[in-house]
Design a protein around this motif. Structure first.
Motif, PDB file in Angstrom:
ATOM      1  N   VAL A   1      67.670  85.402  95.345  1.00  0.00           N
ATOM      2  CA  VAL A   1      67.847  84.555  94.653  1.00  0.00           C
ATOM      3  C   VAL A   1      66.237  84.280  93.858  1.00  0.00           C
ATOM      4  N   GLU A   2      66.050  84.506  92.691  1.00  0.00           N
ATOM      5  CA  GLU A   2      64.754  84.126  91.924  1.00  0.00           C
ATOM      6  C   GLU A   2      65.383  83.399  90.454  1.00  0.00           C
ATOM      7  N   PRO A   3      64.306  82.695  90.154  1.00  0.00           N
ATOM      8  CA  PRO A   3      64.692  82.202  88.608  1.00  0.00           C
ATOM      9  C   PRO A   3      64.750  83.298  87.763  1.00  0.00           C
ATOM     10  N   HIS A   4      66.037  83.585  86.972  1.00  0.00           N
ATOM     11  CA  HIS A   4      66.512  84.508  85.877  1.00  0.00           C
ATOM     12  C   HIS A   4      66.711  85.838  86.813  1.00  0.00           C
ATOM     13  N   SER A   5      66.998  85.790  88.047  1.00  0.00           N
ATOM     14  CA  SER A   5      67.396  87.047  88.759  1.00  0.00           C
ATOM     15  C   SER A   5      68.032  86.888  89.928  1.00  0.00           C
ATOM     16  N   ILE A   6      68.953  88.077  90.170  1.00  0.00           N
ATOM     17  CA  ILE A   6      69.541  88.060  91.552  1.00  0.00           C
ATOM     18  C   ILE A   6      69.303  89.456  91.889  1.00  0.00           C
ATOM     19  N   SER A   7      69.183  89.578  93.333  1.00  0.00           N
ATOM     20  CA  SER A   7      68.931  90.825  94.087  1.00  0.00           C
ATOM     21  C   SER A   7      70.167  91.048  94.871  1.00  0.00           C
ATOM     22  N   VAL A   8      70.955  92.211  94.218  1.00  0.00           N
ATOM     23  CA  VAL A   8      72.147  92.384  95.412  1.00  0.00           C
ATOM     24  C   VAL A   8      71.948  93.248  96.461  1.00  0.00           C
ATOM     25  N   GLY A   9      72.017  92.847  97.878  1.00  0.00           N
ATOM     26  CA  GLY A   9      71.789  93.792  98.864  1.00  0.00           C
ATOM     27  C   GLY A   9      72.930  94.731  99.037  1.00  0.00           C
ATOM     28  N   THR A  10      72.698  96.012  99.277  1.00  0.00           N
ATOM     29  CA  THR A  10      73.803  96.798  99.396  1.00  0.00           C
ATOM     30  C   THR A  10      73.581  97.478 100.817  1.00  0.00           C
ATOM     31  N   ALA A  11      74.812  98.201 101.113  1.00  0.00           N
ATOM     32  CA  ALA A  11      74.856  98.724 102.550  1.00  0.00           C
ATOM     33  C   ALA A  11      74.572 100.070 102.654  1.00  0.00           C
ATOM     34  N   ARG A  12      73.976 100.474 101.590  1.00  0.00           N
ATOM     35  CA  ARG A  12      73.320 101.944 101.233  1.00  0.00           C
ATOM     36  C   ARG A  12      72.197 101.933 100.478  1.00  0.00           C
ATOM     37  N   ASP A  13      71.425 102.939 101.032  1.00  0.00           N
ATOM     38  CA  ASP A  13      70.135 103.136 100.129  1.00  0.00           C
ATOM     39  C   ASP A  13      70.243 104.516  99.443  1.00  0.00           C
ATOM     40  N   ASP A  14      71.219 104.439  98.552  1.00  0.00           N
ATOM     41  CA  ASP A  14      71.245 105.532  97.476  1.00  0.00           C
ATOM     42  C   ASP A  14      72.291 105.038  96.421  1.00  0.00           C
ATOM     43  N   MET A  15      73.036 106.022  95.686  1.00  0.00           N
ATOM     44  CA  MET A  15      73.648 105.715  94.728  1.00  0.00           C
ATOM     45  C   MET A  15      74.899 104.802  94.949  1.00  0.00           C
ATOM     46  N   VAL A  16      75.034 103.709  94.284  1.00  0.00           N
ATOM     47  CA  VAL A  16      76.114 102.743  94.553  1.00  0.00           C
ATOM     48  C   VAL A  16      76.791 102.498  93.172  1.00  0.00           C
ATOM     49  N   GLU A  17      77.976 102.089  93.322  1.00  0.00           N
ATOM     50  CA  GLU A  17      78.736 101.532  92.192  1.00  0.00           C
ATOM     51  C   GLU A  17      78.969 100.001  92.101  1.00  0.00           C
ATOM     52  N   SER A  18      78.617  99.564  90.775  1.00  0.00           N
ATOM     53  CA  SER A  18      78.915  98.219  90.445  1.00  0.00           C
ATOM     54  C   SER A  18      79.603  97.878  89.165  1.00  0.00           C
ATOM     55  N   LEU A  19      80.115  96.957  88.977  1.00  0.00           N
ATOM     56  CA  LEU A  19      80.980  96.685  87.826  1.00  0.00           C
ATOM     57  C   LEU A  19      80.621  95.075  87.550  1.00  0.00           C
ATOM     58  N   ILE A  20      80.052  94.711  86.300  1.00  0.00           N
ATOM     59  CA  ILE A  20      79.673  93.360  85.927  1.00  0.00           C
ATOM     60  C   ILE A  20      80.724  92.954  84.927  1.00  0.00           C
ATOM     61  N   THR A  21      81.409  91.897  85.045  1.00  0.00           N
ATOM     62  CA  THR A  21      82.253  91.386  83.895  1.00  0.00           C
ATOM     63  C   THR A  21      82.193  90.142  83.727  1.00  0.00           C
ATOM     64  N   VAL A  22      82.062  89.744  82.482  1.00  0.00           N
ATOM     65  CA  VAL A  22      81.845  88.449  81.755  1.00  0.00           C
ATOM     66  C   VAL A  22      82.873  87.740  81.508  1.00  0.00           C
ATOM     67  N   HIS A  23      83.285  86.537  81.861  1.00  0.00           N
ATOM     68  CA  HIS A  23      84.605  85.956  81.825  1.00  0.00           C
ATOM     69  C   HIS A  23      84.297  84.563  81.111  1.00  0.00           C
ATOM     70  N   ALA A  24      85.113  83.937  80.519  1.00  0.00           N
ATOM     71  CA  ALA A  24      85.215  82.642  79.881  1.00  0.00           C
ATOM     72  C   ALA A  24      85.153  81.576  80.796  1.00  0.00           C
ATOM     73  N   PHE A  25      85.786  81.973  81.926  1.00  0.00           N
ATOM     74  CA  PHE A  25      85.855  80.820  82.887  1.00  0.00           C
ATOM     75  C   PHE A  25      85.887  81.675  84.387  1.00  0.00           C
ATOM     76  N   ALA A  26      85.614  80.870  85.655  1.00  0.00           N
ATOM     77  CA  ALA A  26      85.940  81.347  86.723  1.00  0.00           C
ATOM     78  C   ALA A  26      86.818  82.198  87.096  1.00  0.00           C
ATOM     79  N   PRO A  27      87.046  83.632  87.289  1.00  0.00           N
ATOM     80  CA  PRO A  27      88.124  84.540  87.552  1.00  0.00           C
ATOM     81  C   PRO A  27      88.539  84.137  89.071  1.00  0.00           C
ATOM     82  N   MET A  28      89.717  84.756  89.284  1.00  0.00           N
ATOM     83  CA  MET A  28      90.548  84.533  90.685  1.00  0.00           C
ATOM     84  C   MET A  28      89.401  85.459  91.541  1.00  0.00           C
ATOM     85  N   VAL A  29      89.381  84.916  92.872  1.00  0.00           N
ATOM     86  CA  VAL A  29      88.504  85.726  93.926  1.00  0.00           C
ATOM     87  C   VAL A  29      89.315  86.989  94.185  1.00  0.00           C
TER      88      VAL A  29
END
Length: 175
Positions: free
Chosen positions: A55-83
Motif C-alpha cells: 500500500v502506498e498513497p494512490h496505489s495498491i500492489s497486488v502480490g501474486t502467487a505466480r511470476d507470469d500471466m495472471v487473470e484479474s477482475l476489477i468491479t466498481v460497486h455502489a456499495f460493499a458487495p458480498m464477500v
C-alpha cells in the motif's frame, strides 16, 4: 450506479501488479521516491508474508502467487458487495483515487500499455480476493505457483479505514 467491470490478463512480473491513480501517485513519488524508510511499492515485511497487498498513497500492489500471466477482475460497486465465499485469501484497503482514472501495470508492463478504467473520483475501499482458478487461456510458462483470479472490488467510501485481512490464506501461499 451500475457495476462497471474490467477483466484482464497481466504479466505479474516479480509476482505483482499495481492498481494506481497515476497522476497523484506520480506526484507523490516525485517527492518520496528517494526516502530510504519507504519500502518499494509498499512491500513491508507484513505485506509480503501476511496481507499480500503493498500500500502506498494512490496505489495498491497486488502480490501474486505466480511470476507470469495472471487473470484479474476489477468491479466498481455502489456499495460493499458480498464477500466471495470461494476466495482463499481476502484483504481490504483504502485507495485514494482523486482523478477517478485507474491504471493497471506491473514491473514489466508500463501504465500506458496496461488496462485502465474510470472509477468514482475520491476515496475507494478495495477488497482483493484470491479465488482459486484454472490457468488462464494463455501460455503461463509452466512456472511454479497456484493459479488465482485476483478479484478487486471497489466502492466509494467517506470513512478512511485501516487495512483489514478478512480471510487469511495458507502460509506459505505462493506454491
Amino acid at each position: 450506479m451500475a457495476d462497471d467491470s474490467l477483466k484482464f490478463l497481466i504479466d505479474a512480473d516479480h509476482g505483482q501488479f499495481y492498481v494506481q491513480d497515476l497522476e497523484p501517485y506520480d506526484a507523490w513519488m516525485a517527492e518520496h521516491a528517494t526516502d530510504p524508510n519507504l519500502p518499494p511499492a509498499g512491500w513491508t515485511e507484513e505485506a509480503v508474508h501476511i496481507h499480500r497487498v503493498g500500500v502506498e498513497p494512490h496505489s495498491i500492489s497486488v502480490g501474486t502467487a505466480r511470476d507470469d500471466m495472471v487473470e484479474s477482475l476489477i468491479t466498481v460497486h455502489a456499495f460493499a458487495p458480498m464477500v466471495e465465499p470461494t476466495a482463499e485469501h481476502i484483504v481490504e484497503v483504502d485507495l485514494a483515487a482523486p482523478t477517478g482514472q485507474l491504471a493497471v501495470s506491473s514491473p514489466g508492463v508500463h501504465p500506458e500499455d496496461g488496462p485502465s478504467m474510470t472509477v468514482p473520483a475520491g476515496l475507494l475501499r478495495a477488497r482483493v480476493s484470491y479465488i482459486p482458478s484454472d490457468p488462464p487461456a494463455v501460455d503461463t510458462n509452466g512456472g511454479p505457483g497456484d493459479h488465482f483470479l485476483y478479484q478487486i472490488d471497489l466502492w466509494p467510501t467517506d470513512q478512511p479505514r485501516a487495512l483489514a485481512v478478512l480471510k487469511q490464506g495458507p502460509n506459505p501461499w505462493a506454491g
